[in-house]
Design an enzyme around this catalytic site. Structure first.
Site, PDB file in Angstrom:
ATOM      1  CB  SER A   1      18.720  42.885  69.675  1.00  0.00           C
ATOM      2  OG  SER A   1      18.956  41.619  69.176  1.00  0.00           O
TER       3      SER A   1
ATOM      4  CE1 TYR B   1      21.362  40.192  74.098  1.00  0.00           C
ATOM      5  CE2 TYR B   1      20.065  39.437  72.259  1.00  0.00           C
ATOM      6  CZ  TYR B   1      20.972  40.199  72.728  1.00  0.00           C
ATOM      7  OH  TYR B   1      21.804  41.265  71.923  1.00  0.00           O
TER       8      TYR B   1
END
Length: 684
Positions: free
Chosen positions: A561, A574
């Protein structure tokens, strides 16, 4: 529609219906084996004059799925005129090119080598088939006498001759000289039947096949393969399949020494019983006989000569020895029979590997080819059983097998095959592939020629995606929780049994928990890290084990990400686990490079539409953080990028293909941003 057109369409319709019925039953013929034809009247498209036509299954088609597009259409007057100009057996291959001058109109599919058989035989309808029962008689030592015993004068014996124009002339002569006959048995090959109507032809074909079956059953001895060898019987199913999964990557690596192959595993009772019996080493060494068989199975298989319960390491060591010997023997076979104008040797690896107590592994350029090769060897085992039951199995001479395998016409047929896609022969396993980014990746990899293992916690979603990709010859679904070592191993075992192993793994499974630090619980943290950091570690570890055993290199791709390098508010769990994944890429790239395994990553951002994570609540949470309506979140993310473009799952899939499609062969340890441009997340 005039009378001639009505008759023509009726003949074609009857032919297709008959072909499909015959091809639907494996007792009648093997996949893509045999051909059927019908003759009837038509009109010359130029002069309007009435002409006699023949419709015949074209080259490479399958009877069970035949359509009108799969038929070649020829003028019979021109085809039969070729008999007067055939230059003889030594130059009969030249006649195949002459078929082009016999085509009617656009001609339909390319005519096969058996076209002359259908056109020269004086019957309105002709079937040429490869039934196991018929080939058993055709490959028996005293096949001619057995044919006479079985059929009397209703079916005539034809000595072995390579398929071609002369064989067509031979069968035409037999038909003329034996008006009482309904067909013939072709030595080492199959059967041919005929009739004046489509119904009569089909009935005659089935009569020959069923009569041969009954003859073998009535007159055959009960154990033609001999007694069971102690220790060679089938292992219990669970143990058998576990051992098959353990062997599969090693075997695929051996079978891919010359060129990469896809594998298929089969533990059918037929092959297990064959391998348990005393005569299997002798019979396997004799090889297959019917040309349709050995073109796909090679002249003989590789057979492990150890009992079923031999230690796994001993079995692997012995298989490597046998593989080296097989390659030497195959090269010698090629040298014994090759002439200066023979095609180059296509590879010396086996297409069939037989493991007593476990089953059969077959290989090909794609899953369907590998699966069909296995089906053909099962046909060959049935042929051996039938021949040994009433006589002795006696396949055609090795020199004749070579003439078929390295036939110039076969080489030309291979040259006409379309160029393989970029990921052909590669097996991919994608986690979290039931939705969103993972689903898009699975679709892209399959479109580029890969076989795909669709892994997801949602079993129903995984099955649906696998079906969308094309079913068992393209994709299989596995249910896997990536926090479970056992389920991960089971997923890779499923890949090994379905396709032979794994070459490309995409770590995509994940969840996202968006909370401020003070609201993030230890459970949130652990769950986030268990699924993505720990899960991708476990998947990569198993992937590396399989890839190292295969010895074919491979690719591991992490869907990380933008958050792995750029800090955003309220997503500590996350972003931290994404940073963990990003560093796994660097660590594994450094460690696995010596095995030819490349490890790279993709850093998406703002993938809202089509994303399973965003649909599960992450979208609402992030929208609340940024103070925008959830339905506008994708547009919001796009406007904060340099390119002002929204990122979709397909864009991430494109990056995965770019990393694995063959152009970036010298790239490892790389992260590709797919974020439409976020300057703060630039890596360098």
């Amino acid at each position: 529609m005039d009378k001639d057109e009505t008759a023509m369409h009726s003949a074609v319709s009857d032919l297709i219906s008959r072909s499909r019925r015959l091809g639907a039953d494996p007792r009648n013929t093997n996949y893509a084996g045999g051909n059927t034809s019908a003759k009837g009247g038509g009109l010359d498209p130029v002069s309007g004059a009435e002409v006699e036509l023949m419709w015949v299954k074209g080259s490479g088609g399958d009877l069970g799925t035949l359509t009108e597009a799969g038929l070649a259409v020829l003028r019979l007057d021109r085809l039969r005129a070729l008999a007067g100009v055939c230059p003889g057996v030594e130059r009969e291959d030249e006649m195949v090119a002459a078929f082009d001058y016999c085509l009617h109109g656009r001609g339909g599919a390319a005519p096969s080598i058996d076209t002359a058989m259908h056109g020269l035989v004086d019957a309105a309808h002709v079937d040429h088939l490869h039934p196991d029962s018929g080939i058993a008689l055709a490959c028996a030592t005293d096949g001619e006498k057995l044919t006479a015993r079985c059929f009397g004068d209703q079916v005539v014996w034809v000595p072995w001759r390579r398929p071609g124009f002369q064989l067509g002339l031979d069968i035409a002569a037999i038909k003329r000289e034996n008006p009482q006959a309904i067909g013939c048995v072709l030595g080492g090959h199959g059967i041919t039947a005929w009739g004046e109507t489509s119904e009569e032809c089909e009935a005659n074909s089935l009569r020959i096949i069923r009569t041969a079956e009954a003859f073998l059953a009535e007159h055959g001895r009960p154990e033609p393969f001999g007694p069971v060898i102690e220790g060679y019987g089938p292992l219990p199913e669970a143990e058998r399949r576990a051992r098959a999964a353990a062997l599969a990557p090693v075997l695929r690596g051996l079978a891919s020494t010359d060129r990469p192959q896809v594998g298929h595993f089969e533990d059918d009772d037929v092959v297990l019983d064959f391998l348990a019996r005393a005569e299997h080493p002798r019979l396997a060494a004799l090889g297959t006989s019917c040309p349709d068989h050995f073109l796909r199975t090679k002249v003989r298989p590789l057979v492990l000569d150890l009992p079923a319960d031999a230690p796994l390491d001993d079995a692997i060591a012995r298989l490597k020895e046998l593989h080296a010997a097989y390659r030497e023997e195959y090269a010698a076979y090629y040298q014994r029979h090759a002439t200066p104008d023979s095609p180059a040797m296509r590879g010396a690896d086996p297409a069939i590997i037989l493991i007593p107590g476990v089953g059969m592994f077959s290989y090909g350029k794609d899953k369907q080819t590998a699966r069909v090769a296995g089906e053909f060897y099962l046909n060959a085992v049935n042929v051996m059983r039938g021949a040994e039951a009433v006589s002795a199995y006696s396949p055609i001479e090795e020199s004749e097998k070579f003439r078929i395998e390295y036939w110039a016409l076969e080489e030309a047929k291979l040259a006409r095959m379309p160029k393989p896609k970029a990921l052909a022969t590669r097996v991919a396993l994608v986690t979290g592939a039931g939705s969103g980014i993972g689903k898009a990746i699975a679709h892209r990899l399959a479109a580029e020629g890969a076989c795909v293992v669709v892994a997801d916690l949602n079993a129903q979603a995984a099955v649906q995606v696998a079906e969308e990709l094309g079913g068992r010859d393209v994709a299989v679904a596995v249910t896997v929780d990536v926090t479970s070592e056992e389920q991960i191993q089971a997923a890779f075992d499923a890949a090994a049994l379905a396709f032979g192993g794994v070459d490309l793994v995409v770590n995509n499974a994940g969840i996202s928990i968006s909370k401020p630090l003070l609201e993030t619980t230890a459970r949130d943290w652990d769950l986030q890290h268990d699924i993505m950091a720990r899960g991708s570690f476990l998947v990569s570890r198993e992937a590396a084990r399989v890839m190292i055993e295969q010895g074919l290199g491979g690719d591991i791709v992490y869907i990380a990400s933008k958050n792995s390098v750029f800090a955003g508010p309220n997503n500590i769990a996350y972003s931290a686990t994404k940073a963990d994944q990003a560093h796994q890429v660097r660590l594994l790239a450094a460690e696995l490079g010596e095995h030819g395994i490349r490890v790279n990553g993709v850093n998406p951002d703002g993938v809202v539409r089509g994303s399973g994570i965003f649909a599960a609540g992450w979208g609402a949470q992030r929208a609340a953080v940024y103070g925008v309506p959830e339905q506008e979140l994708g547009a919001f993310y796009a406007q904060r990028t340099i390119l002002k473009r929204e990122v979709l799952p397909e864009h991430v899939a494109n990056a995965v293909f770019a990393l694995t499609g063959g152009e970036l062969t010298h790239t490892t340890g790389l992260h590709i941003p797919v974020d439409a441009g976020v300057a703060a997340a630039f890596l360098r």
